[in-house]
Design a protein around this motif. Structure first.
Motif, short mmCIF file in Angstrom:
data_model
loop_
_atom_site.label_atom_id
_atom_site.label_comp_id
_atom_site.label_asym_id
_atom_site.label_seq_id
_atom_site.Cartn_x
_atom_site.Cartn_y
_atom_site.Cartn_z
N HIS A 181 0.83 -1.20 0.00
CA HIS A 181 0.00 0.00 0.00
C HIS A 181 0.86 1.26 0.00
CE1 HIS A 181 -3.41 2.61 0.77
NE2 HIS A 181 -2.75 3.13 1.79
N GLN A 182 1.96 1.25 0.73
CA GLN A 182 2.88 2.39 0.78
C GLN A 182 3.74 2.51 -0.47
OE1 GLN A 182 5.27 1.83 4.39
NE2 GLN A 182 4.28 3.65 5.20
N GLY A 183 3.73 1.50 -1.31
CA GLY A 183 4.56 1.52 -2.51
C GLY A 183 6.01 1.14 -2.24
N VAL A 184 6.27 0.58 -1.06
CA VAL A 184 7.63 0.14 -0.73
C VAL A 184 7.99 -1.07 -1.59
CG1 VAL A 184 9.12 -0.80 1.10
CG2 VAL A 184 7.51 1.05 1.60
N LEU A 185 7.05 -1.99 -1.75
CA LEU A 185 7.24 -3.19 -2.55
C LEU A 185 6.27 -3.21 -3.72
CD1 LEU A 185 7.51 -5.89 0.29
CD2 LEU A 185 9.40 -4.87 -1.01
N ASP A 186 6.62 -4.00 -4.75
CA ASP A 186 5.70 -4.20 -5.86
C ASP A 186 5.56 -5.70 -6.15
OD1 ASP A 186 7.91 -4.97 -7.43
OD2 ASP A 186 8.04 -3.03 -8.44
N GLU A 187 4.86 -6.03 -7.22
CA GLU A 187 4.53 -7.42 -7.53
C GLU A 187 5.77 -8.30 -7.75
OE1 GLU A 187 4.89 -4.96 -11.00
OE2 GLU A 187 3.42 -4.78 -9.41
N GLN A 188 6.91 -7.71 -8.06
CA GLN A 188 8.12 -8.50 -8.24
C GLN A 188 8.49 -9.23 -6.94
OE1 GLN A 188 9.66 -9.14 -11.09
NE2 GLN A 188 11.05 -10.51 -10.03
N TYR A 189 8.19 -8.64 -5.80
CA TYR A 189 8.45 -9.30 -4.52
C TYR A 189 7.60 -10.57 -4.41
CZ TYR A 189 9.33 -10.19 0.37
OH TYR A 189 9.72 -10.81 1.55
N LEU A 190 6.36 -10.51 -4.87
CA LEU A 190 5.48 -11.68 -4.85
C LEU A 190 6.01 -12.78 -5.76
CD1 LEU A 190 1.96 -9.98 -4.87
CD2 LEU A 190 3.22 -10.92 -2.91
N GLN A 191 6.55 -12.38 -6.91
CA GLN A 191 7.13 -13.36 -7.82
C GLN A 191 8.35 -14.02 -7.19
OE1 GLN A 191 7.75 -11.56 -11.67
NE2 GLN A 191 5.58 -11.08 -11.90
N LEU A 192 9.12 -13.25 -6.45
CA LEU A 192 10.26 -13.80 -5.73
C LEU A 192 9.77 -14.83 -4.70
CD1 LEU A 192 13.36 -13.33 -5.59
CD2 LEU A 192 12.91 -11.69 -3.78
N PRO B 58 13.61 -23.24 1.47
CA PRO B 58 12.68 -22.51 2.34
C PRO B 58 13.13 -21.10 2.71
CG PRO B 58 13.84 -24.18 3.58
CD PRO B 58 14.22 -24.38 2.14
N ASN B 59 14.41 -20.79 2.53
CA ASN B 59 14.92 -19.46 2.88
C ASN B 59 15.31 -18.66 1.64
OD1 ASN B 59 14.74 -19.98 5.69
ND2 ASN B 59 16.63 -21.16 5.54
N PHE B 60 14.77 -19.04 0.50
CA PHE B 60 15.17 -18.43 -0.77
C PHE B 60 15.02 -16.91 -0.75
CE2 PHE B 60 14.12 -16.92 -5.05
CZ PHE B 60 15.30 -17.25 -5.71
N VAL B 61 13.86 -16.42 -0.34
CA VAL B 61 13.61 -14.98 -0.38
C VAL B 61 14.57 -14.24 0.54
CG1 VAL B 61 11.93 -13.14 0.07
CG2 VAL B 61 11.19 -15.25 -1.05
N SER B 62 14.72 -14.71 1.77
CA SER B 62 15.60 -14.00 2.69
C SER B 62 17.05 -14.06 2.21
CB SER B 62 15.47 -14.53 4.12
OG SER B 62 15.89 -15.85 4.21
N GLU B 63 17.46 -15.16 1.59
CA GLU B 63 18.83 -15.26 1.08
C GLU B 63 19.05 -14.27 -0.06
OE1 GLU B 63 19.25 -19.40 0.15
OE2 GLU B 63 19.37 -19.97 2.27
N VAL B 64 18.11 -14.20 -1.00
CA VAL B 64 18.22 -13.27 -2.12
C VAL B 64 18.22 -11.83 -1.62
CG1 VAL B 64 17.01 -12.37 -4.17
CG2 VAL B 64 17.26 -14.84 -3.84
N VAL B 65 17.33 -11.53 -0.70
CA VAL B 65 17.23 -10.17 -0.16
C VAL B 65 18.49 -9.81 0.63
CG1 VAL B 65 15.94 -8.69 1.43
CG2 VAL B 65 14.71 -10.07 -0.26
N ASN B 66 19.05 -10.75 1.36
CA ASN B 66 20.28 -10.46 2.10
C ASN B 66 21.46 -10.21 1.16
OD1 ASN B 66 19.47 -10.33 4.82
ND2 ASN B 66 19.27 -12.56 4.87
N ILE B 67 21.51 -10.90 0.04
CA ILE B 67 22.53 -10.60 -0.98
C ILE B 67 22.30 -9.18 -1.51
CG2 ILE B 67 23.34 -11.17 -3.31
CD1 ILE B 67 22.72 -14.15 -2.54
N TYR B 68 21.03 -8.85 -1.76
CA TYR B 68 20.69 -7.49 -2.20
C TYR B 68 21.18 -6.46 -1.18
CZ TYR B 68 17.76 -3.34 -2.70
OH TYR B 68 17.32 -2.05 -2.78
N PHE B 69 20.93 -6.70 0.10
CA PHE B 69 21.36 -5.76 1.15
C PHE B 69 22.88 -5.60 1.14
CE2 PHE B 69 17.43 -6.89 3.90
CZ PHE B 69 16.68 -5.90 3.28
N HIS B 70 23.58 -6.71 1.05
CA HIS B 70 25.05 -6.66 1.07
C HIS B 70 25.58 -5.85 -0.11
CE1 HIS B 70 29.12 -8.02 1.84
NE2 HIS B 70 29.22 -8.37 0.57
N GLU B 71 25.07 -6.14 -1.30
CA GLU B 71 25.54 -5.43 -2.50
C GLU B 71 25.11 -3.96 -2.48
OE1 GLU B 71 27.68 -6.66 -4.79
OE2 GLU B 71 27.76 -8.35 -3.40
#
Length: 156
Positions: free
Chosen positions: A22-33, A42-55
């Motif tokens: 609702h705030q526009g922080v995330l979009d539908e790509q997050y749902l696809q992830l 089982p930890n795919f999303v958090s692993e991908v997001v943590n790589i994103y944070f690091h980079e």
């Protein structure tokens, strides 16, 4: 019977996600992830997001370093860092971060140092907000998983 807290945590997670959409922080790509996550990962999303944070933190440091240089004039190099940030933000559904990158990129295209400084401040703010909210979501998910494992004897 599953642990009582698991259902509440799932509802809390769904409310937080709805709020972030609702705030526009995330979009539908997050749902696809999220759809790529399954029992085999089982930890795919958090692993991908943590790589994103690091980079992203490296990219933000590089951007800040470039702008803090008194002799700064390498807007092209800054644009390369921003393109990387835009791409990775888009890939995880970080809509507001991506949108700030677009505005930041426009300031670079006009060699507008003051605009770049303002955009960097906003980018760092949006990034921190996203990071805090997604960490909150991942903590709820871990608590939900633990709560779902707790079994209570059936009452007769």
């Amino acid at each position: 019977m599953l642990g009582f807290g698991a259902d509440q945590l799932l509802a809390d997670m769904n409310r937080l996600l709805a709020f972030l959409f609702h705030q526009g922080v995330l979009d539908e790509q997050y749902l696809q992830l999220q759809q790529l996550q399954d029992e085999s990962s089982p930890n795919f999303v958090s692993e991908v997001v943590n790589i994103y944070f690091h980079e992203s933190e490296k990219l933000l440091r590089n951007l800040r370093s470039l702008l803090m240089d008194i002799e700064f004039s390498d807007y092209k190099r800054m644009g390369i860092h921003l393109n990387q940030m835009m791409g990775s933000s888009s890939s995880i559904g970080a809509k507001r971060v991506r949108n700030v990158c677009v505005a930041f990129r426009a300031a670079c295209d006009y060699n507008n140092r003051l605009g770049c400084l303002r955009a960097l401040e906003l980018l760092e703010h949006e990034y921190c907000y996203l990071k805090n909210k997604l960490h909150e979501l991942f903590q709820m998910e871990q608590q939900r998983i633990l709560a779902a494992r707790v079994r209570y004897p059936m009452q007769n």
